[in-house]
Enzyme design. Structure first.
Site, PDB file in Angstrom:
ATOM      1  N   ASP A   1      14.403  -0.306   1.791  1.00 39.21           N
ATOM      2  CA  ASP A   1      15.162  -0.503   3.616  1.00 39.21           C
ATOM      3  C   ASP A   1      16.024  -2.013   3.011  1.00 39.21           C
ATOM      4  OD1 ASP A   1      15.512  -1.115   5.594  1.00 39.21           O
ATOM      5  OD2 ASP A   1      13.161  -0.681   6.772  1.00 39.21           O
TER       6      ASP A   1
ATOM      7  N   ARG B   1      -0.641   7.702   7.410  1.00 39.74           N
ATOM      8  CA  ARG B   1      -0.414   6.937   5.739  1.00 39.74           C
ATOM      9  C   ARG B   1      -0.520   8.712   5.450  1.00 39.74           C
ATOM     10  NH1 ARG B   1       1.600   1.689   4.157  1.00 39.74           N
ATOM     11  NH2 ARG B   1       0.042   0.404   5.389  1.00 39.74           N
TER      12      ARG B   1
ATOM     13  N   LYS C   1       0.695  -0.839  -0.225  1.00 38.61           N
ATOM     14  CA  LYS C   1       0.331   0.566  -0.122  1.00 38.61           C
ATOM     15  C   LYS C   1       0.801   1.033  -0.317  1.00 38.61           C
ATOM     16  CE  LYS C   1      -3.409  -1.497   2.973  1.00 38.61           C
ATOM     17  NZ  LYS C   1      -3.848  -1.980   5.171  1.00 38.61           N
TER      18      LYS C   1
ATOM     19  N   GLU D   1       8.024   2.228  -5.650  1.00 38.21           N
ATOM     20  CA  GLU D   1       7.881   2.243  -4.417  1.00 38.21           C
ATOM     21  C   GLU D   1       7.979   3.296  -3.338  1.00 38.21           C
ATOM     22  OE1 GLU D   1       7.346   0.051  -1.689  1.00 38.21           O
ATOM     23  OE2 GLU D   1       8.107  -1.811  -2.505  1.00 38.21           O
ATOM     24  N   ASP D   2       7.152   2.914  -2.016  1.00 33.55           N
ATOM     25  CA  ASP D   2       7.854   3.797  -1.090  1.00 33.55           C
ATOM     26  C   ASP D   2       9.292   4.412  -0.547  1.00 33.55           C
ATOM     27  OD1 ASP D   2       6.821   2.039   0.450  1.00 33.55           O
ATOM     28  OD2 ASP D   2       5.982   3.204   1.881  1.00 33.55           O
TER      29      ASP D   2
ATOM     30  N   PHE E   1      13.226   5.443  11.940  1.00 36.21           N
ATOM     31  CA  PHE E   1      11.667   5.573  11.696  1.00 36.21           C
ATOM     32  C   PHE E   1      10.379   6.299  11.054  1.00 36.21           C
ATOM     33  CE2 PHE E   1       7.406   3.368  11.790  1.00 36.21           C
ATOM     34  CZ  PHE E   1       7.343   2.193  11.188  1.00 36.21           C
ATOM     35  N   VAL E   2      10.443   6.120   9.582  1.00 34.93           N
ATOM     36  CA  VAL E   2       9.699   7.495   9.261  1.00 34.93           C
ATOM     37  C   VAL E   2       8.212   6.844   9.056  1.00 34.93           C
ATOM     38  CG1 VAL E   2      11.844   9.300   8.500  1.00 34.93           C
ATOM     39  CG2 VAL E   2      10.678   6.936   7.011  1.00 34.93           C
TER      40      VAL E   2
HETATM   41  C1  PRP Z   1       7.686  -1.341   2.614  1.00 34.04           C
HETATM   42  C2  PRP Z   1       7.439  -0.892   1.100  1.00 34.04           C
HETATM   43  C3  PRP Z   1       8.508  -1.998   1.067  1.00 34.04           C
HETATM   44  C4  PRP Z   1       8.660  -3.328   1.784  1.00 34.04           C
HETATM   45  C5  PRP Z   1      10.662  -2.485   1.896  1.00 34.04           C
HETATM   46  O1  PRP Z   1       6.412  -2.477   2.442  1.00 34.04           O
HETATM   47  O2  PRP Z   1       6.664  -0.683   1.383  1.00 34.04           O
HETATM   48  O3  PRP Z   1       7.764  -2.369  -0.173  1.00 34.04           O
HETATM   49  O4  PRP Z   1       8.320  -2.467   3.125  1.00 34.04           O
HETATM   50  O5  PRP Z   1      11.496  -2.988   2.790  1.00 34.04           O
HETATM   51  P1  PRP Z   1      12.551  -4.330   2.408  1.00 34.04           P
HETATM   52  O6  PRP Z   1      13.238  -3.298   1.212  1.00 34.04           O
HETATM   53  O7  PRP Z   1      12.954  -3.981   3.680  1.00 34.04           O
HETATM   54  O8  PRP Z   1      11.914  -5.452   1.847  1.00 34.04           O
HETATM   55  P2  PRP Z   1       5.559  -2.971   3.697  1.00 34.04           P
HETATM   56  O9  PRP Z   1       5.402  -4.108   4.346  1.00 34.04           O
HETATM   57  O10 PRP Z   1       5.318  -2.172   4.967  1.00 34.04           O
HETATM   58  O11 PRP Z   1       3.801  -2.760   3.394  1.00 34.04           O
HETATM   59  P3  PRP Z   1       3.251  -1.428   3.075  1.00 34.04           P
HETATM   60  O12 PRP Z   1       3.947  -0.784   1.763  1.00 34.04           O
HETATM   61  O13 PRP Z   1       1.116  -2.126   2.479  1.00 34.04           O
HETATM   62  O14 PRP Z   1       3.210  -1.008   4.292  1.00 34.04           O
END
Ligand code: PRP
Length: 178
Positions: free
Chosen positions: A104, A166, A45, A100-101, A153-154
């Site tokens: 990490d 969000r 999301k 992607e947002d 943590f943002v």
């Molecule tokens: C977050 C983000 C990426 C992923 C990045 O998704 O949107 O998809 O984590 O992390 P990584 O590089 O450690 O794999 P999340 O699982 O929090 O789901 P969301 O997008 O629904 O918030």
């Protein structure tokens, strides 16, 4: 603009700075993908807000699609990605740009790009709003990065903590203990 959430320690990126950077990314993508079959693939999301702004800053003819994945640790540090919602259109011959947002550890996008490359696209690239390069467990290189950020943590601009925040139009660092 709503008041700064009292749950935040500080604002890292304010709304005008975000809008300026998104406009730059849109202009760059519009130049780079001229004449190609660009498909923006929003990864739900977290990418929802970024995707909505980015697509409106792209001046090319392009299409959009969405995926929703959940990443979970597999054996050792390899990780795996479970596809909860898949592309509606075929990826064959397309120039996929994953939106992607945040990147990490890199595990989600590493596995997702591997998966999509098996489907015969012409290209697969990544556009991430935020990048935490210090947190990588696996190498992932985004072609477009909004902002590299430190390991904090943002939340906001699509990013959540337990599904909250969000909708903040800026990015902030959450107070510890929230
Ligand atoms: C977050 C983000 C990426 C992923 C990045 O998704 O949107 O998809 O984590 O992390 P990584 O590089 O450690 O794999 P999340 O699982 O929090 O789901 P969301 O997008 O629904 O918030």
């Amino acid at each position: 603009m709503p008041a700064v959430s009292t749950d935040l320690e500080k604002v890292l990126l304010d709304a005008p700075a975000i809008q300026r950077r998104v406009a730059e990314l849109g202009a760059q993508i519009s130049r780079d993908y001229e004449g190609k079959e660009l498909v923006l693939v929003g990864i739900l999301k977290g990418s929802a807000v970024f995707m909505a702004d980015l697509m409106r800053s792209i001046t090319l003819d392009c299409s959009i699609d969405f995926m929703c994945v959940s990443s979970y640790a597999g054996r050792g540090s390899t990780g795996e990605v479970r596809v909860l919602l898949d592309l509606r259109e075929s990826a064959e011959g397309k120039d996929l740009l994953l939106v992607e947002d945040i990147v990490d550890t890199g595990l989600t996008l590493h596995h997702l790009t591997d998966l999509l490359r098996t489907r015969g696209p012409r290209s697969v690239e990544i556009c991430c709003f935020l990048d935490k390069p210090d947190c990588r467990k696996i190498p992932v290189k985004a072609k477009y990065v909004g902002f590299p950020i430190p390991n904090e943590f943002v939340v906001g601009y699509g990013l959540d903590y337990e599904e909250r925040y969000r909708n903040l139009p800026y990015v902030g660092v959450l107070k510890s203990g929230k």
